[in-house]
Scaffold this motif. Structure first.
Motif, PDB file in Angstrom:
ATOM      1  N   VAL A 141       0.812  -1.099   0.164  1.00  0.00           N
ATOM      2  CA  VAL A 141       0.061   0.073  -0.039  1.00  0.00           C
ATOM      3  C   VAL A 141       0.909   1.342  -0.095  1.00  0.00           C
ATOM      4  N   GLU A 173      -2.894  -0.987  -3.280  1.00  0.00           N
ATOM      5  CA  GLU A 173      -3.734   0.107  -2.910  1.00  0.00           C
ATOM      6  C   GLU A 173      -2.725   1.552  -2.890  1.00  0.00           C
ATOM      7  N   ALA A 179      -3.085   5.542  -1.505  1.00  0.00           N
ATOM      8  CA  ALA A 179      -3.748   6.367  -0.251  1.00  0.00           C
ATOM      9  C   ALA A 179      -3.119   7.839  -0.522  1.00  0.00           C
ATOM     10  N   GLN A 196     -10.722  11.813  -6.557  1.00  0.00           N
ATOM     11  CA  GLN A 196     -10.423  10.148  -6.484  1.00  0.00           C
ATOM     12  C   GLN A 196     -10.960   9.490  -7.684  1.00  0.00           C
ATOM     13  N   GLN A 224      -8.545   6.969  -9.987  1.00  0.00           N
ATOM     14  CA  GLN A 224      -9.017   5.550 -10.119  1.00  0.00           C
ATOM     15  C   GLN A 224      -9.052   5.123 -11.372  1.00  0.00           C
ATOM     16  N   HIS A 267      -6.996  -0.263  -5.536  1.00  0.00           N
ATOM     17  CA  HIS A 267      -7.988   0.689  -5.198  1.00  0.00           C
ATOM     18  C   HIS A 267      -7.291   1.964  -4.813  1.00  0.00           C
ATOM     19  N   HIS A 305      -7.709   5.499  -2.726  1.00  0.00           N
ATOM     20  CA  HIS A 305      -8.467   5.975  -1.771  1.00  0.00           C
ATOM     21  C   HIS A 305      -8.909   7.377  -1.902  1.00  0.00           C
ATOM     22  N   SER A 306      -9.985   7.879  -1.273  1.00  0.00           N
ATOM     23  CA  SER A 306      -9.992   9.430  -1.279  1.00  0.00           C
ATOM     24  C   SER A 306      -9.069  10.101  -0.562  1.00  0.00           C
ATOM     25  N   THR A 336      -6.768  12.044   2.143  1.00  0.00           N
ATOM     26  CA  THR A 336      -7.188  12.209   3.642  1.00  0.00           C
ATOM     27  C   THR A 336      -5.934  12.655   4.212  1.00  0.00           C
ATOM     28  N   PHE A 373      -6.198   8.647   7.892  1.00  0.00           N
ATOM     29  CA  PHE A 373      -5.690   7.470   7.280  1.00  0.00           C
ATOM     30  C   PHE A 373      -5.212   6.415   8.253  1.00  0.00           C
ATOM     31  N   SER A 398      -7.702   2.907   8.733  1.00  0.00           N
ATOM     32  CA  SER A 398      -7.064   1.787   8.426  1.00  0.00           C
ATOM     33  C   SER A 398      -7.509   0.573   9.005  1.00  0.00           C
TER      34      SER A 398
END
Length: 249
Positions: free
Chosen positions: A78, A103, A105, A125, A129, A146, A148-149, A151, A156, A160
């Motif tokens: 991630v 992922e 973030a 986001q 994506q 993925h 994430h939006s 943050t 975060f 999580s």
């Protein structure tokens, strides 16, 4: 063969067809014809080779030829990336998909130049994506990361839900250790390589001392990226490349 993304919720719909923006791309941009073969993937490891059998106003009809599963990568990596200025986040997302991140973030750090409210965050986001989808189509990745939006770092950590075997944060601090030594120590202590890793990469000027302290309290190990100070996008690619080589191969 050209690859097209079909979301998991639409994967089981019958009859098998290509719809929406993906159908528009195949029909109006690529000018594909009946009889041509394409590949569909659902971003969760499933892939199917199909033949185009016909066109309707809003969809492309397909005939299934072959279907298979792609196992997930052996380590879930991630990337927590402080959002850089300009369009550099788009490059980071694209390369993160190609290198094997599970992922991404986007982090709004204290030193993030870009100001992001909730409306802009949702727009970004969705855009990031879509960039991830296009990168997965191009590089043959059947597991769609993925995005994430955006943050804050504290949010975060609070949000999580899944644990990490190893948490890392890129740092300019003198006590930061290099990735190789950290991974070697982990393997000596646990007898195996980590199966999940969080890699935090800061903005220009690094994370603030408060953010570094927060990350340490949440188990992040300060990690040096070498004697040369790297730009944010270079640091992200560097970290993911090292982790991919050490943990995914």
């Amino acid at each position: 063969m050209h690859r097209f993304y079909v979301s998991p919720e639409n994967w089981q719909s019958a009859p098998l067809a290509l719809r929406g923006s993906e159908a528009h791309h195949a029909r109006d941009v690529l000018r594909m014809k009946a009889g041509e073969k394409i590949v569909l993937f659902n971003g969760r490891g499933r892939e199917v080779t199909v033949e185009i059998t016909g066109f309707e106003d809003d969809e492309i009809r397909l005939r299934k030829l072959h279907e298979g599963d792609t196992p997930p990568l052996r380590c879930r990596i991630v990337l927590g990336q402080a959002i850089p200025k300009g369009k550099n986040m788009e490059l980071i997302v694209q390369k993160a998909v190609e290198i094997g991140a599970a992922e991404i973030a986007p982090i709004v750090s204290d030193r993030t130049i870009v100001q992001i409210d909730s409306k802009i965050a949702a727009q970004k986001q969705r855009k990031w994506q879509q960039i991830a989808i296009e990168a997965a189509k191009q590089c043959g990745q059947n597991w769609l990361p993925h995005v994430h939006s955006p943050t804050k770092l504290l949010e975060f950590f609070s949000a999580s839900e899944q644990p990490f075997d190893l948490r890392l944060i890129g740092s300019l601090q003198p006590d930061a250790r290099n990735l190789k030594s950290i991974l070697e120590m982990y393997q000596r202590q646990h007898g195996d390589r980590p199966r999940s890793v969080l890699m935090l990469v800061g903005p220009e000027g690094d994370f603030t001392p408060a953010e570094l302290g927060l990350a340490r309290r949440h188990g992040c190990e300060p990690t040096t990226l070498g004697p040369i100070i790297l730009r944010g996008e270079t640091a992200a690619i560097y970290c993911l490349s090292v982790l991919s080589y050490e943990l995914l191969i």
